[in-house]
Write an enzyme that holds these catalytic residues in place. Structure first.
Site, mmCIF file in Angstrom:
data_model
loop_
_atom_site.group_PDB
_atom_site.id
_atom_site.type_symbol
_atom_site.label_atom_id
_atom_site.label_comp_id
_atom_site.label_asym_id
_atom_site.label_seq_id
_atom_site.Cartn_x
_atom_site.Cartn_y
_atom_site.Cartn_z
ATOM 1 N N VAL A 178 10.918 -3.814 2.918
ATOM 2 C CA VAL A 178 10.900 -4.336 4.328
ATOM 3 C C VAL A 178 11.210 -3.029 5.273
ATOM 4 O O VAL A 178 12.074 -2.580 4.925
ATOM 5 C CB VAL A 178 11.862 -5.565 4.679
ATOM 6 C CG1 VAL A 178 11.722 -6.001 6.171
ATOM 7 C CG2 VAL A 178 11.567 -6.646 3.772
ATOM 8 N N ASP A 197 -2.709 -2.029 9.839
ATOM 9 C CA ASP A 197 -2.880 -2.174 8.559
ATOM 10 C C ASP A 197 -3.302 -3.393 7.636
ATOM 11 O O ASP A 197 -3.228 -3.492 6.736
ATOM 12 C CB ASP A 197 -1.274 -1.994 7.794
ATOM 13 C CG ASP A 197 -0.793 -0.294 8.210
ATOM 14 O OD1 ASP A 197 -1.490 0.346 8.559
ATOM 15 O OD2 ASP A 197 0.377 -0.121 7.952
ATOM 16 N N GLY A 218 9.752 -0.201 5.068
ATOM 17 C CA GLY A 218 9.756 0.709 4.117
ATOM 18 C C GLY A 218 8.408 1.557 4.014
ATOM 19 O O GLY A 218 8.268 2.533 3.133
ATOM 20 N N LYS A 255 0.849 -1.114 0.045
ATOM 21 C CA LYS A 255 -0.057 0.042 0.020
ATOM 22 C C LYS A 255 0.980 1.191 -0.121
ATOM 23 O O LYS A 255 2.068 1.438 0.408
ATOM 24 C CB LYS A 255 -1.062 0.040 1.298
ATOM 25 C CG LYS A 255 -0.305 0.026 2.544
ATOM 26 C CD LYS A 255 0.112 1.343 3.255
ATOM 27 C CE LYS A 255 0.791 1.360 4.596
ATOM 28 N NZ LYS A 255 1.782 2.378 4.918
ATOM 29 N N ALA A 259 3.793 -1.464 4.197
ATOM 30 C CA ALA A 259 3.136 -2.277 4.948
ATOM 31 C C ALA A 259 3.351 -3.921 4.530
ATOM 32 O O ALA A 259 2.088 -4.496 4.437
ATOM 33 C CB ALA A 259 1.415 -2.057 5.027
ATOM 34 N N GLY A 260 4.584 -4.185 4.009
ATOM 35 C CA GLY A 260 4.751 -5.659 3.562
ATOM 36 C C GLY A 260 4.244 -6.567 4.545
ATOM 37 O O GLY A 260 3.712 -7.724 4.144
ATOM 38 N N GLY A 261 5.029 -6.462 5.817
ATOM 39 C CA GLY A 261 4.518 -7.450 6.793
ATOM 40 C C GLY A 261 3.137 -7.761 7.073
ATOM 41 O O GLY A 261 2.624 -8.931 7.172
ATOM 42 N N SER A 262 2.326 -6.491 6.938
ATOM 43 C CA SER A 262 0.810 -6.754 7.213
ATOM 44 C C SER A 262 0.409 -7.261 6.034
ATOM 45 O O SER A 262 -0.707 -8.273 6.292
ATOM 46 C CB SER A 262 0.123 -5.399 7.180
ATOM 47 O OG SER A 262 0.998 -4.412 8.363
HETATM 48 P P1 ATP Z 1 4.185 -0.136 8.039
HETATM 49 O O1 ATP Z 1 3.854 0.537 6.742
HETATM 50 O O2 ATP Z 1 2.842 -1.228 8.350
HETATM 51 O O3 ATP Z 1 4.254 0.559 9.178
HETATM 52 P P2 ATP Z 1 6.543 -1.300 7.027
HETATM 53 O O4 ATP Z 1 6.196 -1.425 5.611
HETATM 54 O O5 ATP Z 1 7.368 0.039 7.526
HETATM 55 O O6 ATP Z 1 5.081 -1.205 7.954
HETATM 56 P P3 ATP Z 1 7.113 -3.962 7.353
HETATM 57 O O7 ATP Z 1 7.695 -4.268 5.992
HETATM 58 O O8 ATP Z 1 5.872 -4.477 7.603
HETATM 59 O O9 ATP Z 1 7.306 -2.571 7.494
HETATM 60 O O10 ATP Z 1 8.110 -4.609 8.366
HETATM 61 C C1 ATP Z 1 8.212 -3.859 9.823
HETATM 62 C C2 ATP Z 1 9.220 -4.797 10.607
HETATM 63 O O11 ATP Z 1 8.357 -5.941 10.937
HETATM 64 C C3 ATP Z 1 10.500 -5.502 9.761
HETATM 65 O O12 ATP Z 1 11.616 -4.659 10.135
HETATM 66 C C4 ATP Z 1 10.608 -6.732 10.566
HETATM 67 O O13 ATP Z 1 11.501 -6.786 11.546
HETATM 68 C C5 ATP Z 1 9.071 -7.182 11.028
HETATM 69 N N1 ATP Z 1 8.335 -8.151 10.108
HETATM 70 C C6 ATP Z 1 7.506 -9.363 10.635
HETATM 71 N N2 ATP Z 1 7.015 -10.141 9.683
HETATM 72 C C7 ATP Z 1 7.603 -9.324 8.672
HETATM 73 C C8 ATP Z 1 7.419 -9.942 7.193
HETATM 74 N N3 ATP Z 1 6.573 -10.904 6.811
HETATM 75 N N4 ATP Z 1 8.069 -9.126 6.206
HETATM 76 C C9 ATP Z 1 8.768 -8.254 6.573
HETATM 77 N N5 ATP Z 1 9.033 -7.675 7.778
HETATM 78 C C10 ATP Z 1 8.425 -8.562 8.794
#
Ligand code: ATP
Length: 319
Positions: A112, A153, A114, A6, A117-120
């Protein structure tokens, strides 16, 4: 499963609440940058538990692997039970009392840490995959509730398209647009933790006003107007992200200077998003603008990778 990243078209952040959360007005837009999540029945190491919610949950997560062409990002993906996809598997088993052991493989393309919301996204995909694999047949409403328990998210990653999230971001209302939009994303070699960006926001904006939906943004979406949408992109967390990673300002200026219609830090950053066209615009015009923005970002030496995508796209989908 295929599940999208997203970008936030608007992210308005209120003051820190007593419980540590912030009220948000968060316009999510799903883009064609996808993780692929494979959930497979694992060979059973022990006999299935005789029933009982806790015992099923204890044995369902049987391992996780991750791959994908993400440069330095992949090293940040946890491979144990703390991975959000693993937590989704365990949560569904806990709540339903069902579940046979599964392994999870993540083919990561979403940056990651970034702000996309890749983890979500992976959590939403794992939730839906296990619902199918274990024949739970849960209604969408119930899955959305479990998704919200996993993170603010996660419900949007199930829904996809474009939607406004209120509260912590988990109460979603779809926003339709007749237009499809093209985006360029500048991925940073660095990650930014969401918690540290909110912490910095609290420090620099202790007087933040209550967040309000932006009417100009809603109109731009309803009209499918890429120029108005570009002008309406806002992110209250941007200043905090720039304060932690000042080089992002140059990244944003590079894309804008090359002709992007809008430039904004995505979520908590550090990915920078550039709107390069869409709606009724001629394809050749959009392609030319996109190529100019990509070339400027690639030539700047400021980002690890530059990727293009379009939005919106549907949420987590069984392939
Ligand atoms: P958001 O935009 O929801 O705040 P984000 O995109 O900044 O999140 P994510 O890539 O979702 O961040 O990852 C945040 C942290 O979550 C990572 O640094 C990692 O340690 C942890 N994490 C747990 N599960 C995952 C996953 N499936 N993929 C990536 N990171 C993950």
């Amino acid at each position: 499963m295929r599940v999208p990243a997203k970008v936030n078209l608007q992210l308005a952040v209120g003051p820190r609440r007593e419980d540590g959360f912030h009220d948000l007005v968060n316009v999510f837009h799903a883009v064609s940058l996808f993780d692929e999540v494979t959930v497979k029945a694992a060979p059973s190491r022990r006999p299935s538990p005789p029933g009982g919610v806790g015992s099923a949950a204890a044995t369902v997560f049987a391992g996780l692997t991750a791959g994908g062409a993400l440069g330095s990002h992949l090293a940040r993906v946890p491979l144990d039970g703390s991975n959000l996809a693993a937590r989704a598997v365990t949560l569904l088993a806990e709540r339903t009392g069902r579940g046979l052991p599964v392994t999870v493989h993540l083919d990561k393309h979403i940056p990651v840490a970034g702000g996309m919301a890749g983890g979500s996204a992976d959590a939403a995909a794992a939730l839906l995959a296990c619902d199918r694999l274990w024949d739970c047949g849960l209604p969408l409403e119930e899955l959305l509730g479990y998704a919200a328990d996993l993170g603010s998210d996660v419900p949007f990653a199930l829904m996809g398209s474009t939607a406004v999230g209120m509260g912590r971001g988990e109460i979603l209302r779809p926003m339709t647009s007749p237009g499809r939009f093209r985006w360029v994303f500048a991925l940073s070699a660095h990650g930014l933790s969401t918690a540290s960006v909110f912490g910095e926001y609290d420090r620099i904006r202790p007087d933040a006003p209550e967040p309000r939906p932006d009417r100009a943004l809603a109109e731009a979406l309803a009209d499918g107007d890429p120029v108005a949408l570009g002008a309406a992109l806002t992110n209250d967390l941007q200043e905090a992200a720039l304060s932690l990673l000042p080089e992002l300002e140059r990244t944003l200026k590079t894309g804008s200077g090359a002709g992007a219609l809008g430039a904004v830090v995505s979520g908590s950053g550090p990915t920078c998003a550039f709107l390069v066209g869409g709606g009724d615009e001629r394809e050749s015009v959009v392609a030319e603008r996109e190529a100019a923005v990509v070339a400027a970002l690639e030539g700047s030496g400021l980002c690890e990778q530059v990727v293009t995508a379009y939005g919106d796209v549907p949420g987590a989908t069984v392939l």
